[in-house]
Motif scaffolding. Structure first.
Motif, PDB file in Angstrom:
ATOM      1  N   HIS A  38      26.086 101.365 -85.929  1.00 34.91           N
ATOM      2  CA  HIS A  38      24.882 100.180 -85.514  1.00 34.91           C
ATOM      3  C   HIS A  38      25.002  99.657 -84.059  1.00 34.91           C
ATOM      4  N   VAL A  39      25.843  98.468 -84.156  1.00 38.78           N
ATOM      5  CA  VAL A  39      26.308  98.312 -82.592  1.00 38.78           C
ATOM      6  C   VAL A  39      26.214  99.205 -81.866  1.00 38.78           C
ATOM      7  N   LEU A  40      26.637 100.431 -81.804  1.00 41.32           N
ATOM      8  CA  LEU A  40      27.093 100.994 -80.770  1.00 41.32           C
ATOM      9  C   LEU A  40      25.528 102.098 -80.566  1.00 41.32           C
ATOM     10  N   GLN A  41      24.973 102.457 -82.073  1.00 36.79           N
ATOM     11  CA  GLN A  41      23.745 102.420 -81.930  1.00 36.79           C
ATOM     12  C   GLN A  41      22.527 101.746 -81.545  1.00 36.79           C
ATOM     13  N   GLY A  48      12.006  98.329 -77.810  1.00 30.74           N
ATOM     14  CA  GLY A  48      11.571  98.915 -76.730  1.00 30.74           C
ATOM     15  C   GLY A  48      12.459  97.911 -75.751  1.00 30.74           C
ATOM     16  N   ASN A  49      13.346  97.838 -75.982  1.00 30.57           N
ATOM     17  CA  ASN A  49      14.139  96.952 -74.952  1.00 30.57           C
ATOM     18  C   ASN A  49      14.911  98.155 -73.896  1.00 30.57           C
ATOM     19  N   GLN A  50      15.206  97.283 -72.651  1.00 34.58           N
ATOM     20  CA  GLN A  50      15.275  98.945 -72.004  1.00 34.58           C
ATOM     21  C   GLN A  50      16.788  99.136 -71.125  1.00 34.58           C
ATOM     22  N   GLY A  51      17.913  98.522 -72.406  1.00 36.54           N
ATOM     23  CA  GLY A  51      19.176  98.821 -72.605  1.00 36.54           C
ATOM     24  C   GLY A  51      19.357 100.153 -73.439  1.00 36.54           C
ATOM     25  N   MET A  52      18.384 100.671 -73.925  1.00 33.18           N
ATOM     26  CA  MET A  52      18.323 101.309 -75.410  1.00 33.18           C
ATOM     27  C   MET A  52      19.545 102.824 -74.879  1.00 33.18           C
ATOM     28  N   TRP A  53      19.827 102.906 -73.209  1.00 34.37           N
ATOM     29  CA  TRP A  53      20.032 103.792 -73.102  1.00 34.37           C
ATOM     30  C   TRP A  53      21.218 104.045 -73.095  1.00 34.37           C
ATOM     31  N   ARG A  54      22.016 102.844 -73.115  1.00 33.76           N
ATOM     32  CA  ARG A  54      23.706 102.789 -73.178  1.00 33.76           C
ATOM     33  C   ARG A  54      23.760 102.949 -74.703  1.00 33.76           C
ATOM     34  N   ALA A  55      22.613 103.409 -75.775  1.00 32.89           N
ATOM     35  CA  ALA A  55      22.929 103.748 -77.174  1.00 32.89           C
ATOM     36  C   ALA A  55      24.497 104.624 -77.127  1.00 32.89           C
ATOM     37  N   ILE A  56      24.945 105.183 -77.701  1.00 29.95           N
ATOM     38  CA  ILE A  56      25.286 106.177 -78.560  1.00 29.95           C
ATOM     39  C   ILE A  56      25.263 105.993 -79.987  1.00 29.95           C
ATOM     40  N   ASN A  57      25.061 107.592 -80.098  1.00 35.28           N
ATOM     41  CA  ASN A  57      24.415 108.049 -81.465  1.00 35.28           C
ATOM     42  C   ASN A  57      25.569 109.325 -81.548  1.00 35.28           C
ATOM     43  N   SER A  58      27.154 109.103 -81.862  1.00 36.53           N
ATOM     44  CA  SER A  58      28.196 110.320 -81.553  1.00 36.53           C
ATOM     45  C   SER A  58      28.587 109.482 -82.842  1.00 36.53           C
ATOM     46  N   GLY A 125      28.724  92.733 -77.579  1.00 31.06           N
ATOM     47  CA  GLY A 125      27.215  91.315 -77.902  1.00 31.06           C
ATOM     48  C   GLY A 125      26.326  91.988 -76.728  1.00 31.06           C
ATOM     49  N   GLU A 126      26.969  91.771 -75.345  1.00 33.19           N
ATOM     50  CA  GLU A 126      26.284  92.205 -74.106  1.00 33.19           C
ATOM     51  C   GLU A 126      25.967  93.638 -73.332  1.00 33.19           C
ATOM     52  N   TRP A 127      26.811  93.965 -73.782  1.00 31.59           N
ATOM     53  CA  TRP A 127      26.642  95.582 -73.259  1.00 31.59           C
ATOM     54  C   TRP A 127      25.698  96.774 -74.364  1.00 31.59           C
ATOM     55  N   TYR A 128      26.357  96.254 -76.119  1.00 31.13           N
ATOM     56  CA  TYR A 128      25.350  97.502 -76.992  1.00 31.13           C
ATOM     57  C   TYR A 128      24.194  96.064 -76.937  1.00 31.13           C
ATOM     58  N   LEU A 129      23.894  95.195 -76.656  1.00 35.23           N
ATOM     59  CA  LEU A 129      22.964  94.222 -76.861  1.00 35.23           C
ATOM     60  C   LEU A 129      22.864  94.017 -78.643  1.00 35.23           C
ATOM     61  N   MET A 130      24.298  93.314 -79.016  1.00 37.89           N
ATOM     62  CA  MET A 130      24.443  93.173 -80.316  1.00 37.89           C
ATOM     63  C   MET A 130      23.615  91.919 -80.746  1.00 37.89           C
ATOM     64  N   TRP A 131      23.684  90.725 -79.662  1.00 39.08           N
ATOM     65  CA  TRP A 131      22.549  89.867 -80.045  1.00 39.08           C
ATOM     66  C   TRP A 131      21.289  89.402 -80.488  1.00 39.08           C
ATOM     67  N   GLN A 132      21.133  90.603 -80.138  1.00 40.28           N
ATOM     68  CA  GLN A 132      19.577  90.945 -80.549  1.00 40.28           C
ATOM     69  C   GLN A 132      19.419  91.843 -82.024  1.00 40.28           C
ATOM     70  N   SER A 133      19.813  91.760 -82.533  1.00 44.75           N
ATOM     71  CA  SER A 133      19.904  93.001 -83.754  1.00 44.75           C
ATOM     72  C   SER A 133      20.623  90.894 -84.741  1.00 44.75           C
ATOM     73  N   LYS A 134      19.263  90.637 -86.004  1.00 45.88           N
ATOM     74  CA  LYS A 134      19.946  90.466 -87.023  1.00 45.88           C
ATOM     75  C   LYS A 134      20.737  90.199 -88.024  1.00 45.88           C
TER      76      LYS A 134
END
Length: 164
Positions: A38-41, A48-58, A125-134
């Motif tokens: 979930h963190v990587l995805q 709508g956050n602008q960091g979604m291009w970092r997500a890895i769905n593999s 936390g920062e690259w995959y924006l884990m801090w945004q997840s509840k």
């Protein structure tokens, strides 16, 4: 002697903790795998956050990443046990010998800090924006570990003097 014994016990405590972490990751692989996935995805970050291009769905990458974490934890565990036992063996030896025996403990504590600070707080936390997840935010537990390991590292590396 009490200070030296305290250092031994704390390093062995870290080794025990890391052993439990590795044990849990092997015996309940899927629970923490879901966390990594979930963190990587980034599927529970703000919409709508602008960091979604970092997500890895593999799924293959998720397994490789999680297996790498388990490997890192396993290496940290082995070195922590080695460090604690090395300190116990040097407990009653001259201060220079006890101080020299700290190297494996220092390595293990450093590896743990790198894993939980760089891997979880910085990358997760920062690259995959884990801090945004509840749901999938492991920053607080990672921070606690970094603090515990950091304080232990500072304490262990304090030079020991000859005991009376």
């Amino acid at each position: 002697m009490a200070v030296r014994l305290s250092k031994c016990i704390l390093v062995l405590g870290v080794a025990f903790f890391c052993s439990l972490v590795v044990f849990n990751n092997f015996t309940d692989y899927d629970s923490n795998f879901q966390f990594v996935r979930h963190v990587l995805q980034m599927d529970t970050t703000f919409p709508g956050n602008q960091g979604m291009w970092r997500a890895i769905n593999s799924p293959a990458f998720h397994h490789v990443a999680y297996d790498f974490v388990i490997l890192w934890e396993s290496i940290t565990t082995v070195i922590a046990w080695w460090g604690g036992i090395s300190l116990l063996r040097a407990l009653k030896l001259p201060a220079a010998t006890f101080n020299a025996a700290k190297s494996p403990a220092v390595a293990a504590l450093t590896l743990g800090i790198v894993l939980w600070f760089v891997g979880f707080i910085a990358v997760g936390g920062e690259w995959y924006l884990m801090w945004q997840s509840k749901i999938w935010n492991g920053q607080d537990p990672a921070f606690r570990l970094v603090v515990i390991l950091g304080i232990t590292l500072l304490y262990v590396t304090t030079p020991d003097q000859e005991h009376a």
